[in-house]
Design a protein around this motif. Sequence first.
Motif, short mmCIF file in Angstrom:
data_model
loop_
_atom_site.label_atom_id
_atom_site.label_comp_id
_atom_site.label_asym_id
_atom_site.label_seq_id
_atom_site.Cartn_x
_atom_site.Cartn_y
_atom_site.Cartn_z
N GLY A 14 0.79 -1.21 0.00
CA GLY A 14 0.00 0.00 0.00
C GLY A 14 0.83 1.27 0.00
O GLY A 14 0.29 2.35 -0.17
N GLU A 15 2.14 1.16 0.18
CA GLU A 15 2.97 2.36 0.23
C GLU A 15 2.99 3.09 -1.11
O GLU A 15 2.99 4.32 -1.16
CB GLU A 15 4.39 2.03 0.67
CG GLU A 15 5.23 3.26 0.87
CD GLU A 15 6.59 2.97 1.45
OE1 GLU A 15 7.35 3.93 1.62
OE2 GLU A 15 6.90 1.81 1.72
N PHE A 16 3.01 2.33 -2.19
CA PHE A 16 3.02 2.95 -3.52
C PHE A 16 1.77 3.80 -3.72
O PHE A 16 1.85 4.96 -4.12
CB PHE A 16 3.11 1.86 -4.59
CG PHE A 16 3.04 2.40 -5.99
CD1 PHE A 16 4.16 2.95 -6.58
CD2 PHE A 16 1.86 2.35 -6.71
CE1 PHE A 16 4.10 3.45 -7.87
CE2 PHE A 16 1.79 2.84 -8.00
CZ PHE A 16 2.91 3.40 -8.58
N TRP A 17 0.60 3.24 -3.40
CA TRP A 17 -0.65 3.96 -3.61
C TRP A 17 -0.79 5.09 -2.60
O TRP A 17 -1.35 6.15 -2.93
CB TRP A 17 -1.84 3.01 -3.56
CG TRP A 17 -1.75 2.03 -4.68
CD1 TRP A 17 -1.54 0.68 -4.59
CD2 TRP A 17 -1.81 2.32 -6.08
NE1 TRP A 17 -1.47 0.13 -5.83
CE2 TRP A 17 -1.65 1.11 -6.77
CE3 TRP A 17 -2.01 3.49 -6.83
CZ2 TRP A 17 -1.66 1.03 -8.16
CZ3 TRP A 17 -2.02 3.39 -8.20
CH2 TRP A 17 -1.85 2.18 -8.85
N PHE A 18 -0.28 4.92 -1.40
CA PHE A 18 -0.29 6.00 -0.42
C PHE A 18 0.55 7.17 -0.93
O PHE A 18 0.16 8.33 -0.80
CB PHE A 18 0.24 5.51 0.93
CG PHE A 18 0.34 6.61 1.95
CD1 PHE A 18 -0.79 7.08 2.60
CD2 PHE A 18 1.56 7.19 2.23
CE1 PHE A 18 -0.70 8.10 3.52
CE2 PHE A 18 1.66 8.21 3.16
CZ PHE A 18 0.54 8.67 3.81
N THR A 19 1.69 6.87 -1.52
CA THR A 19 2.57 7.91 -2.05
C THR A 19 1.89 8.66 -3.20
O THR A 19 1.96 9.88 -3.29
CB THR A 19 3.90 7.30 -2.52
OG1 THR A 19 4.51 6.62 -1.42
CG2 THR A 19 4.85 8.36 -3.03
N ILE A 20 1.22 7.92 -4.06
CA ILE A 20 0.48 8.56 -5.17
C ILE A 20 -0.61 9.47 -4.61
O ILE A 20 -0.78 10.60 -5.06
CB ILE A 20 -0.12 7.49 -6.12
CG1 ILE A 20 0.98 6.67 -6.78
CG2 ILE A 20 -1.04 8.14 -7.15
CD1 ILE A 20 1.92 7.47 -7.66
N LEU A 60 7.58 15.66 -0.18
CA LEU A 60 7.91 14.37 0.44
C LEU A 60 7.35 13.20 -0.38
O LEU A 60 7.98 12.15 -0.50
CB LEU A 60 7.38 14.32 1.87
CG LEU A 60 8.06 15.27 2.85
CD1 LEU A 60 7.37 15.22 4.21
CD2 LEU A 60 9.54 14.97 2.97
N GLY A 61 6.16 13.38 -0.95
CA GLY A 61 5.59 12.33 -1.80
C GLY A 61 6.43 12.08 -3.03
O GLY A 61 6.67 10.93 -3.41
N LEU A 62 6.90 13.16 -3.66
CA LEU A 62 7.75 13.00 -4.85
C LEU A 62 9.10 12.38 -4.50
O LEU A 62 9.60 11.51 -5.24
CB LEU A 62 7.97 14.36 -5.53
CG LEU A 62 6.75 14.93 -6.25
CD1 LEU A 62 7.02 16.36 -6.70
CD2 LEU A 62 6.37 14.06 -7.43
N GLN A 67 12.42 7.50 -4.73
CA GLN A 67 13.18 6.49 -3.97
C GLN A 67 12.66 5.09 -4.28
O GLN A 67 13.45 4.15 -4.42
CB GLN A 67 13.07 6.74 -2.47
CG GLN A 67 13.91 7.87 -1.96
CD GLN A 67 13.68 8.11 -0.48
OE1 GLN A 67 12.72 7.61 0.12
NE2 GLN A 67 14.57 8.89 0.13
N MET A 68 11.35 4.95 -4.37
CA MET A 68 10.77 3.64 -4.65
C MET A 68 11.13 3.18 -6.06
O MET A 68 11.29 1.98 -6.30
CB MET A 68 9.25 3.65 -4.47
CG MET A 68 8.84 3.72 -3.03
SD MET A 68 7.07 3.48 -2.72
CE MET A 68 6.30 4.56 -3.87
N LYS A 72 15.21 -1.62 -5.25
CA LYS A 72 14.69 -2.96 -5.54
C LYS A 72 14.60 -3.70 -4.21
O LYS A 72 15.57 -3.79 -3.47
CB LYS A 72 15.63 -3.71 -6.48
CG LYS A 72 15.65 -3.11 -7.86
CD LYS A 72 16.52 -3.92 -8.77
CE LYS A 72 16.53 -3.29 -10.14
NZ LYS A 72 17.39 -4.00 -11.07
N GLU A 73 13.41 -4.22 -3.94
CA GLU A 73 13.21 -4.91 -2.67
C GLU A 73 13.72 -6.34 -2.71
O GLU A 73 13.63 -7.02 -3.73
CB GLU A 73 11.73 -4.94 -2.34
CG GLU A 73 11.38 -4.00 -1.26
CD GLU A 73 9.93 -4.16 -0.89
OE1 GLU A 73 9.40 -3.23 -0.35
OE2 GLU A 73 9.33 -5.21 -1.16
#
Length: 156
Positions: A14-20, A60-62, A67-68, A72-73
């Motif tokens: 959910g971090e990706f969508w939270f960042t968006i 901070l979102g950008l 960073q994401m 690579k995880e």
Amino acid sequence: MSKLPGKSSLVNSGEFWFTICLILIGIAGLVYSLTLPLMGPVALCPGLFPGVVTSLMLTLGLVRFFQMLRTKEEQSKNGEKEENTEQRSILIIIAFFLMYLLLLVYTHFLISTSVFLFLSMFYLYRKMNWKIPVVSVITTLSVFYLFRYLLNVRLP
């Protein structure tokens, strides 16, 4: 065309969508704050605080988004354990914030804010350091002084 990160990626957590969402809310808030009327000096106009906060959210979102894209995880149990620990930490900080809101009703801003900052920093650092109470008190007094004497806003 690039692919979204894989199954073990931040997209599933959910971090990706939270960042968006953070980026979109930042853009919308910044646009809204610019539409508010000027009522005197720019430093005291109604759109100043929302503009600063939403600009910070957007920035901070950008930063996190880029960073994401670069990161690579790893698919390991340590990564999953760290993710669970981070999620638990977020929930605990939210609980501290809810306790802060309840404490704010019964005590003064100075006391409740100092306690909230102290508990949050103590939890995040997981050890007692002389800087934690000092930073808590100085930050609280600085915010109080800023609002009370520079912006003429009474705090609870």
